[in-house]
Design an enzyme around this catalytic site. Structure first.
Site, mmCIF file in Angstrom:
data_model
loop_
_atom_site.group_PDB
_atom_site.id
_atom_site.type_symbol
_atom_site.label_atom_id
_atom_site.label_comp_id
_atom_site.label_asym_id
_atom_site.label_seq_id
_atom_site.Cartn_x
_atom_site.Cartn_y
_atom_site.Cartn_z
ATOM 1 N N ASP A 128 0.869 -1.186 0.000
ATOM 2 C CA ASP A 128 0.000 0.000 0.000
ATOM 3 C C ASP A 128 0.901 1.229 0.000
ATOM 4 O OD1 ASP A 128 -2.089 1.729 0.116
ATOM 5 O OD2 ASP A 128 -2.970 0.931 1.957
ATOM 6 N N ASP A 147 -2.730 2.304 -6.126
ATOM 7 C CA ASP A 147 -1.656 2.317 -5.130
ATOM 8 C C ASP A 147 -1.656 1.112 -4.205
ATOM 9 O OD1 ASP A 147 -4.057 3.057 -3.937
ATOM 10 O OD2 ASP A 147 -3.096 4.321 -2.439
ATOM 11 N N GLU A 148 -2.345 0.036 -4.578
ATOM 12 C CA GLU A 148 -2.501 -1.081 -3.652
ATOM 13 C C GLU A 148 -2.592 -2.388 -4.433
ATOM 14 O OE1 GLU A 148 -5.557 -2.276 0.002
ATOM 15 O OE2 GLU A 148 -5.973 -0.558 -1.280
#
Length: 501
Positions: free
Chosen positions: A11, A105-106
């Site tokens: 993350d 973003d993960e």
């Protein structure tokens, strides 16, 4: 459950805000808030400096401004975020063929499938190497969680924030989860959490003590059984490399309620075109067109129409959305509009093009009526020309010298001063700070909004090309990052990002 912590969850830390701080040296270490800047905007991401004031994602922007009046408020630059995300996802792809992106973003990574980890020591080493590579190639930080299941890996990455790594050893799950809130578990939202609280269960340990039968009684068979297993630390969901896209949609919230029916129609057609662009970019087509309308009183209406077959043709989607709009009363005002496509597939049905042409012709005939028989069909070209230009025809004459708008945070380039970004604009002026990702904090200058030497620009890469790899006279901020080699010998090819000369 695995016997080794070989599922990794990455993350990125405050991704949008961190990318803006990396791109704008004057903002590093200062509170930054990214999101919609209008009266009805919401926070997309807040930097850790801004979070100290109580600002968080999904908060109304007006509330954020009250909490942190001196923060920098910027509109999102998704082209930059996507480019950095592609670089990060490529690094993950070097570790394993099983990478499951959850957002820009993960992502989850199955390290075992990639053969890069089979025990705690090798998993930790891989995670630390990944964090170092992300910093090297993007200039940003990410938090890593390692565990024997997806649920625990995600919990571990939350504990690791910011810029850390947490590994949960298999066999310690019950002890770790016990004191945590029930909201920690996947599938427990505010409503379920409140339902469990009223039943006397606020921690994961209390869920486990209640037993499966009690949770099934409270929540139903499927949810209760799943929740009990997770409370016991069991989660056998695999990392899935390809996640099926179920729908594609776009929506806009307006600063001022729309009352003009023609304007509402124009906005719906603009949204339909944007939706089709996303649809085509994902390689899909769809059968069902969905219109979302949130009215002045916050009541939300959803209407849908299923076509004879899947399509990715903008004229078909525009016309379908327009038909759906006709069935919605917008006289009180509209604060939000959205257009979506569901029932996705990877092919189109050719006869829909004929359907679109027939529908447009019928609509044109209806609008013209008997009194206009034989008149030029100005609106008949609507579908072929594209929504915004065609829909605007006849509504208002275009302004010959419309004032240019400069959004806070967007990139610009000046003929004399070079690259910079917009700090703010108003009353015919725009203020620009001239700096680049690798430069010291730059100077601020103000120009007329119509200054011919000031132009919009593309984002610059966050990390420059090493000097030794530059050709004579080449900028350290290349148009495309060539393939590079990390310290461990793994080749990494960064995603391209254009820059102005």
């Amino acid at each position: 459950m695995r016997s080794a912590p070989t599922i990794l969850h990455l993350d990125m830390d405050a991704f949008f805000a961190a990318a803006e701080q990396a791109a704008k040296p004057s903002l590093r270490g200062k509170p930054v808030v990214v999101g919609g800047l209008g009266p009805r905007g919401v926070v997309a991401t807040a930097s850790y400096e801004a979070r100290r004031f109580g600002v968080h994602s999904a908060m109304p922007m007006a509330q954020a401004r009250r909490l942190a009046p001196n923060a920098a408020y910027l509109v999102p630059r998704f082209s930059l975020y996507r480019t950095v995300s592609e670089q990060v996802m490529e690094l993950l792809g070097r570790l394993s063929p099983l990478v499951e992106p959850l957002s820009l973003d993960e992502a989850f990574v199955d390290l075992e499938a990639g053969g890069v980890a089979d025990d705690s020591a090798s998993a930790r080493e891989t995670g630390e190497r990944l964090r170092a590579q992300i910093r090297t190639f993007t200039g940003l930080t990410g938090s890593v969680g390692l565990a024997g299941s997806k649920m625990l890996a995600k919990i571990a990455s939350e504990q690791a924030k910011p810029d850390g790594l947490v590994l949960i050893e298999p066999g310690t799950e019950r002890e770790l989860l016990g004191p945590m809130s029930v909201r920690t578990l996947p599938g427990v939202g505010p409503a379920t959490g409140e339902h469990l609280r009223r039943a006397g269960m606020t921690t994961v340990a209390e869920l486990a003590e209640a037993g499966e039968d009690e949770l099934v009684r409270l929540l139903g068979r499927a949810h209760g059984t799943s929740l009990f297993r997770m409370a016991m630390g069991y989660d056998d969901r695999p990392v899935v490399a390809e996640r099926d896209t179920k729908s594609v949609s776009v929506e806009d919230t307006f600063d001022v309620d729309l009352h003009d029916r023609v304007r509402v129609r124009i906005e719906v057609e603009r949204l339909a075109d944007r939706c089709v662009q996303r649809l085509r970019a994902s390689g899909h087509s769809g059968r069902t067109i969905v219109l979302k309308v949130r009215r002045y009183d916050f009541s939300t209406l959803t209407r849908s129409e299923t076509l004879r077959g899947p399509t990715d043709d903008p004229s078909v989607v525009r016309e379908a959305a327009g038909r759906l709009l006709e069935a919605v009363d917008t006289t009180g005002g509209v604060r939000l509009l959205g257009v979506g496509v569901t029932g996705l597939t990877d092919y189109t049905q050719e006869d829909l093009f004929a359907q679109a042409a027939a529908d447009e012709q019928a609509a044109a005939d209806d609008r013209a009526g008997p009194a206009h028989e034989g008149a030029p069909e100005v609106e008949g070209d609507h579908g072929a020309q594209g929504g915004e230009e065609a829909a605007g025809a006849g509504v208002a004459e275009p302004v010959a010298h419309a004032e240019r708008r400069w959004a806070a945070g967007h990139d610009v380039r000046h003929a004399q001063y070079g690259a910079g970004w917009v700090q703010g604009s108003g009353v015919g002026r725009v203020t620009v700070r001239f700096e680049e990702p690798g430069s010291p904090p730059g100077r601020v200058r103000t120009f007329r909004v119509d200054d011919p030497d000031l132009e919009p620009s593309d984002p610059l890469p966050l990390v420059p090309l090493p000097e030794k790899e530059q050709a004579p006279g080449q900028s350290s901020w290349p148009a495309t990052r060539p393939k590079e080699v990390s310290p461990d010998g793994v080749g990494v090819s960064g995603a391209s990002e254009r820059s102005r000369p």
